[in-house]
Design a protein around this motif. Structure first.
Motif, PDB file in Angstrom:
ATOM      1  N   UNK A 260      -9.104   2.263   7.822  1.00 22.63           N
ATOM      2  CA  UNK A 260      -9.270   0.822   8.499  1.00 22.63           C
ATOM      3  C   UNK A 260      -9.650  -0.050   7.309  1.00 22.63           C
ATOM      4  N   UNK A 261      -8.690  -1.305   7.177  1.00 23.79           N
ATOM      5  CA  UNK A 261      -8.879  -2.195   6.203  1.00 23.79           C
ATOM      6  C   UNK A 261      -8.812  -3.464   6.820  1.00 23.79           C
TER       7      UNK A 261
ATOM      8  N   UNK B  97      -5.194  -1.057  10.861  1.00 21.32           N
ATOM      9  CA  UNK B  97      -5.283   0.542  10.778  1.00 21.32           C
ATOM     10  C   UNK B  97      -4.029   1.053  10.153  1.00 21.32           C
ATOM     11  N   UNK B  98      -4.044   1.673   9.031  1.00 23.71           N
ATOM     12  CA  UNK B  98      -2.992   2.246   8.293  1.00 23.71           C
ATOM     13  C   UNK B  98      -2.582   3.641   8.950  1.00 23.71           C
TER      14      UNK B  98
ATOM     15  N   UNK C 232       0.536  -1.343   0.188  1.00 16.48           N
ATOM     16  CA  UNK C 232      -0.007   0.019   0.112  1.00 16.48           C
ATOM     17  C   UNK C 232       0.766   1.353  -0.043  1.00 16.48           C
ATOM     18  N   UNK C 233       1.894   1.054   0.416  1.00  7.20           N
ATOM     19  CA  UNK C 233       3.005   2.212   0.726  1.00  7.20           C
ATOM     20  C   UNK C 233       2.595   3.118   1.768  1.00  7.20           C
ATOM     21  N   UNK C 234       2.082   2.422   2.691  1.00  2.45           N
ATOM     22  CA  UNK C 234       1.518   3.080   3.941  1.00  2.45           C
ATOM     23  C   UNK C 234       1.932   2.509   5.186  1.00  2.45           C
ATOM     24  N   UNK C 235       2.206   2.848   6.145  1.00  2.02           N
ATOM     25  CA  UNK C 235       2.650   2.019   7.392  1.00  2.02           C
ATOM     26  C   UNK C 235       1.481   1.523   8.043  1.00  2.02           C
ATOM     27  N   UNK C 236       1.613   0.395   8.680  1.00  4.80           N
ATOM     28  CA  UNK C 236       0.425  -0.166   9.506  1.00  4.80           C
ATOM     29  C   UNK C 236       0.567  -0.038  11.035  1.00  4.80           C
TER      30      UNK C 236
ATOM     31  N   UNK D 228     -16.176  -5.106  -1.215  1.00  2.00           N
ATOM     32  CA  UNK D 228     -14.917  -4.530  -0.608  1.00  2.00           C
ATOM     33  C   UNK D 228     -14.108  -4.045  -1.931  1.00  2.00           C
ATOM     34  N   UNK D 229     -13.639  -2.642  -1.743  1.00  2.00           N
ATOM     35  CA  UNK D 229     -12.549  -2.182  -2.704  1.00  2.00           C
ATOM     36  C   UNK D 229     -11.534  -2.690  -2.563  1.00  2.00           C
ATOM     37  N   UNK D 230     -10.814  -3.287  -3.675  1.00  2.00           N
ATOM     38  CA  UNK D 230      -9.370  -3.691  -3.757  1.00  2.00           C
ATOM     39  C   UNK D 230      -8.453  -2.655  -3.727  1.00  2.00           C
ATOM     40  N   UNK D 231      -7.497  -2.456  -2.463  1.00  2.00           N
ATOM     41  CA  UNK D 231      -6.544  -1.588  -2.323  1.00  2.00           C
ATOM     42  C   UNK D 231      -5.221  -1.963  -2.951  1.00  2.00           C
TER      43      UNK D 231
END
Length: 269
Positions: free
Chosen positions: A40-41, A34-35, A12-16, A67-70
């Motif tokens: 919230x994923x 939670x990113x 995702x390029x975003x920390x968890x 659900x949308x695929x991220x």
């Protein structure tokens, strides 16, 4: 941070910031995350995660909520989390019926899917066939006939031989959810949220409706959205319910034998 969190961050390029297991996931592992950007994923892991991402994209393209695929790789799927915990009323059931009709209106050129899928160790064979009774007989009811007890196998084979007389030869090849039991339909505070955990392929739309009725019932309002039953649907229902019953027998054991025998009896097998 766990290896899974590292994978999600990489995709995702975003920390968890938080990661915790979710209930369910009998056949795969599911977690909530939670990113760092506040989203919230849901994260699903397993060998078919990438295949599920393709299915969710196909469902979303029809306008049916899901659900949308991220982000996705072959073994990790990151998707939006749908609202749940609600109790559906007739309006919510009608909205669900309308959404499912949009899904089913997305017709394919043949019955099947580009690649096989699986429920755990049970392979879902999806090689396309142009003939619907042949698809249901060969890719579903008798695909793994040797895995069944011999007495049940004989009855299933006898039923499969009769399918050209019991099923329509060429119904529209609707896009199916493929595992549409009540647990895969989510209801939120505002009504119908969407469908989850697909096992998509193209086939007769009644397959999804039969699965919904196997462990529950269609709620008041559903037909207002989806449309009336086709002539003969009630007679075909046990034929379509038999395959998920056989899958449950193989996955979870003899407690499902009674269901299989009841459905076979309803088909006259």
């Amino acid at each position: 941070m766990s290896a899974l969190a590292d994978s999600v961050a990489r995709l995702t390029g975003v920390a968890v910031e938080e990661l915790s297991p979710l209930s369910g996931g009998d056949l795969s592992s599911v977690a909530a995350a939670r990113l760092a950007d506040g989203r919230a994923v849901v994260v699903k892991t397993g060998p078919l995660a990438g295949a599920e991402a393709e299915m969710l994209r196909a469902i979303a393209a029809t306008g049916c909520p899901c659900p949308a695929v991220l982000a996705a790789a072959e073994d990790v799927l990151v998707m939006t989390r749908l609202a749940d915990g609600g109790r559906p009323d007739a309006a919510a059931w009608a909205a669900f019926g309308e959404a499912l009709r949009r899904l089913h209106d997305a017709a394919g050129d043949a019955y099947g899917w580009p690649r096989d899928h699986a429920f755990g160790p049970v392979t879902i064979r999806n090689a396309p066939r142009p003939d619907w009774p042949a698809f249901w007989a060969e890719r579903r009811l008798t695909a793994d006939i040797a895995a069944l007890p011999a007495d049940l196998a004989r009855r299933v084979e006898a039923l499969a031989a009769r399918l050209p007389d019991l099923l329509p030869a060429a119904p529209p090849a609707a896009l199916l959810h493929g595992d549409l039991w009540s647990g895969n339909v989510l209801w939120g505070p505002e009504g119908f949220s969407g469908v989850i955990d697909p096992a998509c392929y193209h086939g007769h739309a009644e397959v999804d409706l039969a699965m919904l009725g196997l462990f529950g019932r269609l709620g008041d309002g559903f037909r207002d959205g989806h449309g009336p039953a086709e002539p003969g649907e009630a007679e075909r229902r046990p034929i379509y319910q038999l395959w998920p019953a056989l899958v449950h027998l193989r996955l979870f054991g003899g407690g499902y034998r009674g269901m299989v025998e009841r459905l076979l009896a309803e088909t006259g097998a």
